[in-house]
Design a protein around this motif. Structure first.
Motif, PDB file in Angstrom:
ATOM      1  N   LYS A   1       6.812   3.977   3.738  1.00 21.82           N
ATOM      2  CA  LYS A   1       6.742   2.615   3.208  1.00 21.82           C
ATOM      3  C   LYS A   1       6.096   2.620   1.828  1.00 21.82           C
ATOM      4  CE  LYS A   1       6.585  -2.003   3.676  1.00 21.82           C
ATOM      5  NZ  LYS A   1       7.258  -2.559   2.550  1.00 21.82           N
ATOM      6  N   TRP A   2       5.041   3.433   1.647  1.00 23.56           N
ATOM      7  CA  TRP A   2       4.369   3.507   0.344  1.00 23.56           C
ATOM      8  C   TRP A   2       5.347   4.000  -0.716  1.00 23.56           C
ATOM      9  CZ3 TRP A   2       3.502   6.961  -3.506  1.00 23.56           C
ATOM     10  CH2 TRP A   2       2.578   6.580  -4.471  1.00 23.56           C
ATOM     11  N   HIS A   3       6.118   5.044  -0.390  1.00 19.70           N
ATOM     12  CA  HIS A   3       7.079   5.585  -1.360  1.00 19.70           C
ATOM     13  C   HIS A   3       8.171   4.561  -1.692  1.00 19.70           C
ATOM     14  CE1 HIS A   3       5.655   9.635  -2.037  1.00 19.70           C
ATOM     15  NE2 HIS A   3       5.465   9.801  -0.734  1.00 19.70           N
ATOM     16  N   GLU A   4       8.632   3.832  -0.698  1.00 15.36           N
ATOM     17  CA  GLU A   4       9.650   2.801  -0.948  1.00 15.36           C
ATOM     18  C   GLU A   4       9.096   1.691  -1.843  1.00 15.36           C
ATOM     19  OE1 GLU A   4      10.879   1.432   2.887  1.00 15.36           O
ATOM     20  OE2 GLU A   4      11.888   3.326   3.384  1.00 15.36           O
ATOM     21  N   ASP A   5       7.878   1.239  -1.536  1.00 14.32           N
ATOM     22  CA  ASP A   5       7.259   0.181  -2.349  1.00 14.32           C
ATOM     23  C   ASP A   5       6.988   0.657  -3.776  1.00 14.32           C
ATOM     24  OD1 ASP A   5       7.320  -1.454  -0.152  1.00 14.32           O
ATOM     25  OD2 ASP A   5       5.182  -1.228   0.330  1.00 14.32           O
ATOM     26  N   ASP A   6       6.550   1.905  -3.890  1.00 12.70           N
ATOM     27  CA  ASP A   6       6.278   2.450  -5.222  1.00 12.70           C
ATOM     28  C   ASP A   6       7.563   2.568  -6.029  1.00 12.70           C
ATOM     29  OD1 ASP A   6       4.300   3.709  -7.107  1.00 12.70           O
ATOM     30  OD2 ASP A   6       5.713   5.381  -6.890  1.00 12.70           O
ATOM     31  N   MET A   7       8.649   2.983  -5.385  1.00 11.83           N
ATOM     32  CA  MET A   7       9.940   3.100  -6.077  1.00 11.83           C
ATOM     33  C   MET A   7      10.416   1.725  -6.539  1.00 11.83           C
ATOM     34  SD  MET A   7      12.336   4.847  -7.344  1.00 11.83           S
ATOM     35  CE  MET A   7      12.150   6.480  -6.702  1.00 11.83           C
ATOM     36  N   GLN A   8      10.239   0.716  -5.696  1.00 11.51           N
ATOM     37  CA  GLN A   8      10.644  -0.634  -6.071  1.00 11.51           C
ATOM     38  C   GLN A   8       9.813  -1.126  -7.261  1.00 11.51           C
ATOM     39  OE1 GLN A   8      10.364  -3.555  -2.960  1.00 11.51           O
ATOM     40  NE2 GLN A   8      11.719  -4.962  -4.033  1.00 11.51           N
ATOM     41  N   ALA A   9       8.504  -0.893  -7.227  1.00 11.14           N
ATOM     42  CA  ALA A   9       7.638  -1.297  -8.335  1.00 11.14           C
ATOM     43  C   ALA A   9       8.039  -0.568  -9.616  1.00 11.14           C
ATOM     44  CB  ALA A   9       6.175  -1.012  -8.001  1.00 11.14           C
ATOM     45  N   LYS A  10       8.312   0.728  -9.501  1.00  9.43           N
ATOM     46  CA  LYS A  10       8.734   1.515 -10.668  1.00  9.43           C
ATOM     47  C   LYS A  10      10.035   0.966 -11.247  1.00  9.43           C
ATOM     48  CE  LYS A  10      10.132   6.138 -12.011  1.00  9.43           C
ATOM     49  NZ  LYS A  10      10.518   7.465 -11.577  1.00  9.43           N
TER      50      LYS A  10
ATOM     51  N   THR B   1       5.638   8.093 -10.482  1.00  9.81           N
ATOM     52  CA  THR B   1       5.106   6.937  -9.755  1.00  9.81           C
ATOM     53  C   THR B   1       4.863   5.765 -10.699  1.00  9.81           C
ATOM     54  OG1 THR B   1       2.799   7.589 -10.065  1.00  9.81           O
ATOM     55  CG2 THR B   1       3.917   8.442  -8.109  1.00  9.81           C
ATOM     56  N   SER B   2       4.754   4.600 -10.098  1.00  8.80           N
ATOM     57  CA  SER B   2       4.455   3.402 -10.885  1.00  8.80           C
ATOM     58  C   SER B   2       3.062   3.500 -11.503  1.00  8.80           C
ATOM     59  CB  SER B   2       4.570   2.152 -10.019  1.00  8.80           C
ATOM     60  OG  SER B   2       3.690   2.228  -8.921  1.00  8.80           O
ATOM     61  N   PHE B   3       2.142   4.199 -10.835  1.00  8.76           N
ATOM     62  CA  PHE B   3       0.799   4.360 -11.376  1.00  8.76           C
ATOM     63  C   PHE B   3       0.820   5.161 -12.673  1.00  8.76           C
ATOM     64  CE2 PHE B   3      -3.233   6.619 -11.791  1.00  8.76           C
ATOM     65  CZ  PHE B   3      -4.073   5.524 -11.930  1.00  8.76           C
TER      66      PHE B   3
END
Length: 110
Positions: free
Chosen positions: A27-36, A56-58
């Motif tokens: 879930k973290w990777h999916e959310d990070d990809m969406q944010a990116k 990563t988005s960070f």
């Protein structure tokens, strides 16, 4: 740079990770990809090219903060102030004056 706990990038899971831990990481990777994707989509083409290889988005956020954060804003202000207050003095070489202005404009562009 010290990363706050809230946005720490999760490391690899231990070999005996639970299904819940795997789901959380997925879930973290999916959310990070969406944010990116949102971040990159809202950028100019030039900025997109600079950030397309970041994982990563960070990473993108950190780089943008370096580029456009408070320090760079102050630097741009100081360069602009120098540029707008430049006056040619009597006897000064025109080429030298123009060269200094061009250097300041190039610094602003960078």
């Amino acid at each position: 740079m010290d990363v706050p706990e809230v946005i720490k990038i999760p490391g690899p899971l231990p070999p005996k990770a639970t299904e819940e831990e795997r789901d959380t990481l997925r879930k973290w990777h999916e959310d990070d990809m969406q944010a990116k994707c949102y971040m990159v989509a809202s950028m100019t083409n030039q900025l997109q090219k600079q950030h397309e290889k970041m994982q990563t988005s960070f990473e993108i956020l950190s780089h943008l903060q370096e580029m456009f954060g408070e320090n760079s804003r102050l630097a741009r202000y100081e360069i602009s102030k120098l540029l707008f207050r430049m006056k040619m003095h009597e006897g000064q070489d025109v080429a030298e004056h123009v060269h200094i202005m061009i250097l300041l404009i190039e610094q602003l562009e960078a």
